[in-house]
Design a protein around this motif. Sequence first.
Motif, PDB file in Angstrom:
ATOM      1  N   ASP A   1     -34.126  34.568 -27.025  1.00 17.98           N
ATOM      2  CA  ASP A   1     -33.640  33.254 -26.763  1.00 17.98           C
ATOM      3  C   ASP A   1     -34.802  32.228 -27.242  1.00 17.98           C
ATOM      4  OD1 ASP A   1     -32.984  30.784 -25.617  1.00 17.98           O
ATOM      5  OD2 ASP A   1     -33.237  31.577 -23.391  1.00 17.98           O
TER       6      ASP A   1
ATOM      7  N   GLN B   1     -34.855  29.369 -28.619  1.00 20.87           N
ATOM      8  CA  GLN B   1     -35.027  27.954 -28.158  1.00 20.87           C
ATOM      9  C   GLN B   1     -35.472  27.768 -26.760  1.00 20.87           C
ATOM     10  OE1 GLN B   1     -34.295  25.514 -30.390  1.00 20.87           O
ATOM     11  NE2 GLN B   1     -34.861  24.063 -28.586  1.00 20.87           N
ATOM     12  N   GLY B   2     -34.944  28.711 -25.832  1.00 15.65           N
ATOM     13  CA  GLY B   2     -35.599  28.773 -24.418  1.00 15.65           C
ATOM     14  C   GLY B   2     -36.867  28.684 -24.297  1.00 15.65           C
TER      15      GLY B   2
ATOM     16  N   MET C   1     -38.076  35.475 -22.697  1.00 20.33           N
ATOM     17  CA  MET C   1     -36.989  34.828 -23.365  1.00 20.33           C
ATOM     18  C   MET C   1     -37.133  35.279 -24.870  1.00 20.33           C
ATOM     19  SD  MET C   1     -37.039  30.963 -21.852  1.00 20.33           S
ATOM     20  CE  MET C   1     -36.109  30.674 -20.485  1.00 20.33           C
TER      21      MET C   1
END
Length: 186
Positions: free
Chosen positions: A151, A153-154, A146
């Motif tokens: 990503d 936040q993920g 991620m």
Amino acid sequence: MRIAASRICRLTLAFGLAAGLAAPAFAVGDENDETSPPPKTETTTKCADGKVWDKDKKECVDAKKQSFNDDDLYKFAREFAYAGQYENAINILNLAKNQSDPRILNYLGYANRKAGRFELGMSYYRKALQADENYILARSYMGQAMVEQGDVQGAKVQLVEIRDRGGENTWAYRALLQSLNGYRTY
């Protein structure tokens, strides 16, 4: 009062040491530790063309023509994956009888991701976590993927999941945290 406090301090120290000794400890390269790179064996130092080292025969063999168990296949595949031989790792993992084993699924994710098949790799990580939601190594590799894709936040969600599942003092947690801090990990 001082004696009681001193006694409590000693008991606390003794309990802490005992608890520390009771926890599993893995040395770097310990074959029970999935988080450290496997030691190189003849499979990646002597064998070619995706062959693996057969300890009994003392030669390189085609794994398809042998009856290796899933644990052996997993170890061969990990070694191939860490050596950057992702296609060989995938070929070996596909020979495993239990294709639902979270370890097999996780390394199918890792090898496919590293071979440039990001979405396929992520699908294997998700399958590994469906098989065992507490498998923190899959969470770590998924989080690192991620981060690679932006990503953040993920990835932070996976970091919290690892921590909340008791993995805060593990390589899986540290590696994902390092990845979030801009360090290249696995």
